[in-house]
Design a protein around this motif. Structure first.
Motif, PDB file in Angstrom:
ATOM      1  N   VAL A 183      -3.689   2.118   5.146  1.00 39.06           N
ATOM      2  CA  VAL A 183      -4.043   1.311   6.319  1.00 39.06           C
ATOM      3  C   VAL A 183      -5.383   1.749   6.893  1.00 39.06           C
ATOM      4  CG1 VAL A 183      -3.381   0.752   8.701  1.00 39.06           C
ATOM      5  CG2 VAL A 183      -1.671   0.662   6.862  1.00 39.06           C
ATOM      6  N   ALA A 184      -5.664   3.051   6.895  1.00 36.91           N
ATOM      7  CA  ALA A 184      -6.925   3.569   7.447  1.00 36.91           C
ATOM      8  C   ALA A 184      -8.140   3.046   6.694  1.00 36.91           C
ATOM      9  CB  ALA A 184      -6.915   5.095   7.430  1.00 36.91           C
ATOM     10  N   ARG A 185      -7.964   2.657   5.455  1.00 34.90           N
ATOM     11  CA  ARG A 185      -9.095   2.127   4.676  1.00 34.90           C
ATOM     12  C   ARG A 185      -9.391   0.672   4.995  1.00 34.90           C
ATOM     13  NH1 ARG A 185      -7.725   6.715   4.007  1.00 34.90           N
ATOM     14  NH2 ARG A 185      -9.006   8.135   2.830  1.00 34.90           N
ATOM     15  N   GLY A 186      -8.485  -0.028   5.669  1.00 39.90           N
ATOM     16  CA  GLY A 186      -8.734  -1.394   6.123  1.00 39.90           C
ATOM     17  C   GLY A 186      -8.641  -2.467   5.050  1.00 39.90           C
ATOM     18  N   GLU A 187      -8.352  -2.078   3.838  1.00 37.41           N
ATOM     19  CA  GLU A 187      -8.355  -3.043   2.737  1.00 37.41           C
ATOM     20  C   GLU A 187      -7.314  -4.147   2.905  1.00 37.41           C
ATOM     21  OE1 GLU A 187      -8.701  -2.166  -1.794  1.00 37.41           O
ATOM     22  OE2 GLU A 187      -6.552  -2.240  -1.358  1.00 37.41           O
ATOM     23  N   GLY A 188      -6.169  -3.835   3.462  1.00 36.47           N
ATOM     24  CA  GLY A 188      -5.080  -4.798   3.532  1.00 36.47           C
ATOM     25  C   GLY A 188      -5.169  -5.817   4.639  1.00 36.47           C
ATOM     26  N   LEU A 189      -6.110  -5.661   5.554  1.00 36.52           N
ATOM     27  CA  LEU A 189      -6.157  -6.549   6.714  1.00 36.52           C
ATOM     28  C   LEU A 189      -6.516  -7.989   6.382  1.00 36.52           C
ATOM     29  CD1 LEU A 189      -7.713  -4.192   9.398  1.00 36.52           C
ATOM     30  CD2 LEU A 189      -5.346  -4.992   9.236  1.00 36.52           C
ATOM     31  N   ASP A 190      -7.220  -8.220   5.285  1.00 37.65           N
ATOM     32  CA  ASP A 190      -7.600  -9.604   4.956  1.00 37.65           C
ATOM     33  C   ASP A 190      -6.823 -10.144   3.762  1.00 37.65           C
ATOM     34  OD1 ASP A 190      -8.834  -8.132   2.947  1.00 37.65           O
ATOM     35  OD2 ASP A 190     -10.623  -9.386   2.906  1.00 37.65           O
ATOM     36  N   LYS A 191      -5.643  -9.553   3.507  1.00 39.67           N
ATOM     37  CA  LYS A 191      -4.869  -9.943   2.327  1.00 39.67           C
ATOM     38  C   LYS A 191      -3.423 -10.237   2.697  1.00 39.67           C
ATOM     39  CE  LYS A 191      -7.831  -7.249  -0.679  1.00 39.67           C
ATOM     40  NZ  LYS A 191      -8.815  -6.955   0.354  1.00 39.67           N
ATOM     41  N   ALA A 192      -2.878 -11.263   2.051  1.00 29.82           N
ATOM     42  CA  ALA A 192      -1.472 -11.594   2.245  1.00 29.82           C
ATOM     43  C   ALA A 192      -0.602 -10.376   1.947  1.00 29.82           C
ATOM     44  CB  ALA A 192      -1.076 -12.757   1.322  1.00 29.82           C
ATOM     45  N   GLY A 193       0.347 -10.123   2.829  1.00 33.76           N
ATOM     46  CA  GLY A 193       1.241  -8.986   2.644  1.00 33.76           C
ATOM     47  C   GLY A 193       0.644  -7.658   3.036  1.00 33.76           C
ATOM     48  N   GLY A 194      -0.651  -7.639   3.333  1.00 32.99           N
ATOM     49  CA  GLY A 194      -1.298  -6.411   3.780  1.00 32.99           C
ATOM     50  C   GLY A 194      -1.703  -5.452   2.692  1.00 32.99           C
ATOM     51  N   TYR A 195      -1.852  -5.951   1.447  1.00 35.28           N
ATOM     52  CA  TYR A 195      -2.311  -5.069   0.368  1.00 35.28           C
ATOM     53  C   TYR A 195      -3.083  -5.867  -0.669  1.00 35.28           C
ATOM     54  CZ  TYR A 195       1.265  -6.911  -2.777  1.00 35.28           C
ATOM     55  OH  TYR A 195       2.026  -7.738  -3.564  1.00 35.28           O
ATOM     56  N   GLY A 196      -3.941  -5.170  -1.404  1.00 33.78           N
ATOM     57  CA  GLY A 196      -4.692  -5.781  -2.494  1.00 33.78           C
ATOM     58  C   GLY A 196      -4.368  -5.078  -3.797  1.00 33.78           C
ATOM     59  N   ALA A 197      -3.739  -5.782  -4.720  1.00 32.52           N
ATOM     60  CA  ALA A 197      -3.328  -5.180  -5.994  1.00 32.52           C
ATOM     61  C   ALA A 197      -4.518  -4.751  -6.837  1.00 32.52           C
ATOM     62  CB  ALA A 197      -2.463  -6.166  -6.782  1.00 32.52           C
ATOM     63  N   GLN A 198      -5.664  -5.374  -6.626  1.00 31.30           N
ATOM     64  CA  GLN A 198      -6.831  -5.096  -7.460  1.00 31.30           C
ATOM     65  C   GLN A 198      -7.707  -3.975  -6.891  1.00 31.30           C
ATOM     66  OE1 GLN A 198      -6.399  -7.541  -5.403  1.00 31.30           O
ATOM     67  NE2 GLN A 198      -8.265  -7.878  -4.254  1.00 31.30           N
ATOM     68  N   GLY A 199      -7.399  -3.521  -5.703  1.00 25.78           N
ATOM     69  CA  GLY A 199      -8.205  -2.480  -5.074  1.00 25.78           C
ATOM     70  C   GLY A 199      -7.400  -1.196  -4.938  1.00 25.78           C
ATOM     71  N   LEU A 200      -7.550  -0.548  -3.791  1.00 23.72           N
ATOM     72  CA  LEU A 200      -6.816   0.694  -3.543  1.00 23.72           C
ATOM     73  C   LEU A 200      -5.308   0.473  -3.577  1.00 23.72           C
ATOM     74  CD1 LEU A 200      -8.967   2.107  -0.598  1.00 23.72           C
ATOM     75  CD2 LEU A 200      -9.001   2.837  -2.990  1.00 23.72           C
ATOM     76  N   GLY A 201      -4.892  -0.749  -3.309  1.00 26.63           N
ATOM     77  CA  GLY A 201      -3.470  -1.080  -3.323  1.00 26.63           C
ATOM     78  C   GLY A 201      -2.809  -0.874  -4.669  1.00 26.63           C
ATOM     79  N   MET A 202      -3.613  -0.753  -5.723  1.00 27.29           N
ATOM     80  CA  MET A 202      -3.026  -0.505  -7.050  1.00 27.29           C
ATOM     81  C   MET A 202      -2.206   0.784  -7.043  1.00 27.29           C
ATOM     82  SD  MET A 202      -6.324   0.564  -9.310  1.00 27.29           S
ATOM     83  CE  MET A 202      -7.754   1.167  -8.448  1.00 27.29           C
ATOM     84  N   ALA A 203      -2.523   1.719  -6.147  1.00 30.44           N
ATOM     85  CA  ALA A 203      -1.785   2.982  -6.070  1.00 30.44           C
ATOM     86  C   ALA A 203      -0.396   2.796  -5.456  1.00 30.44           C
ATOM     87  CB  ALA A 203      -2.579   3.995  -5.243  1.00 30.44           C
ATOM     88  N   LEU A 204      -0.154   1.641  -4.838  1.00 31.02           N
ATOM     89  CA  LEU A 204       1.120   1.389  -4.174  1.00 31.02           C
ATOM     90  C   LEU A 204       2.140   0.725  -5.091  1.00 31.02           C
ATOM     91  CD1 LEU A 204      -0.334  -0.175  -0.877  1.00 31.02           C
ATOM     92  CD2 LEU A 204      -0.039   2.260  -1.435  1.00 31.02           C
ATOM     93  N   LEU A 205       1.649   0.139  -6.172  1.00 29.09           N
ATOM     94  CA  LEU A 205       2.490  -0.691  -7.022  1.00 29.09           C
ATOM     95  C   LEU A 205       3.120   0.095  -8.156  1.00 29.09           C
ATOM     96  CD1 LEU A 205       0.184  -3.812  -7.398  1.00 29.09           C
ATOM     97  CD2 LEU A 205       1.731  -3.214  -5.532  1.00 29.09           C
ATOM     98  N   GLU A 206       4.360  -0.263  -8.454  1.00 25.62           N
ATOM     99  CA  GLU A 206       5.066   0.324  -9.578  1.00 25.62           C
ATOM    100  C   GLU A 206       5.017  -0.611 -10.786  1.00 25.62           C
ATOM    101  OE1 GLU A 206       8.659   3.134  -8.887  1.00 25.62           O
ATOM    102  OE2 GLU A 206       9.424   1.093  -9.129  1.00 25.62           O
ATOM    103  N   GLY A 207       4.910  -1.902 -10.515  1.00 25.60           N
ATOM    104  CA  GLY A 207       4.843  -2.845 -11.622  1.00 25.60           C
ATOM    105  C   GLY A 207       4.667  -4.275 -11.164  1.00 25.60           C
ATOM    106  N   VAL A 208       4.242  -5.117 -12.111  1.00 23.08           N
ATOM    107  CA  VAL A 208       4.085  -6.546 -11.871  1.00 23.08           C
ATOM    108  C   VAL A 208       4.721  -7.278 -13.046  1.00 23.08           C
ATOM    109  CG1 VAL A 208       2.431  -8.450 -11.641  1.00 23.08           C
ATOM    110  CG2 VAL A 208       1.927  -6.246 -10.570  1.00 23.08           C
TER     111      VAL A 208
END
Length: 188
Positions: free
Chosen positions: A137-162
């Motif tokens: 959240v401190a990086r601000g990446e999720g503020l302009d994305k549905a669900g509050g995360y970006g799978a293609q950016g730093l949010g990739m560290a949050l995902l286990e699978g697609v």
């Protein structure tokens, strides 16, 4: 005058830098026109993605117009773009350790007609600690994305699978868009 055809240009009815970058990577000549339409519809997530893509596409002039809208669907509830960092934290807490759906509505208008469809992928989040959520959240990446995360950016560290098309999660089912344009004679 020599029979030279005017080159085709795809109008992207979106302000998303990700969609623009994906289409440019394929070599499409683009004209970007942010649609500026209200996103205040009260519909189930899948229907919402399609309705918003259609609304955006129909609001922009042009022969070749592409619009998309992505909605994160957690147990039938749409998680839009968080309004602030606190809501971003709340979204990530809800998604932590769970699977959810991501729907991307697609609207393509061509000289021969309109295609409007929804593509869906399933995303599994890792179980996240409060410290990891705070870091993201401190990086601000999720503020302009549905669900509050970006799978293609730093949010990739949050995902286990697609399961399904990764680019549907990013916001544009690229292979399908390419096929639709190709079938209609629009080559990059």
């Amino acid at each position: 005058m020599g029979g030279r055809e005017t080159p085709l240009v795809l109008t992207l009815a979106s302000a998303s830098p990700r969609r623009k970058a994906l289409l440019e990577a394929l070599g499409y000549p683009l004209r970007v026109v942010p649609p500026g339409v209200a996103e205040d519809l009260d519909l189930p997530p899948r229907e919402l993605a399609l309705a918003l893509a259609r609304r955006k596409g129909e609001s922009v002039p042009g022969e070749w117009v592409l619009a998309a809208d992505t909605v994160v669907d957690l147990d039938g509830q749409a998680l839009g773009k968080p309004k602030d960092p606190e809501e971003n934290r709340a979204f990530l807490r809800r998604l932590s350790g769970r699977s959810h759906l991501v729907h991307t509505g697609l609207y393509l208008r061509t000289p021969t007609g309109v295609v409007a469809e929804v593509h869906t992928a399933r995303v599994r989040f890792r179980s996240l600690s409060e410290e990891e959520i705070a870091w993201y959240v401190a990086r601000g990446e999720g503020l302009d994305k549905a669900g509050g995360y970006g799978a293609q950016g730093l949010g990739m560290a949050l995902l286990e699978g697609v399961e399904g098309d990764f680019y549907t999660v990013v916001g544009l089912p690229v292979a399908r868009v390419f096929a639709l344009l190709w079938e209609r004679g629009f080559r990059p």
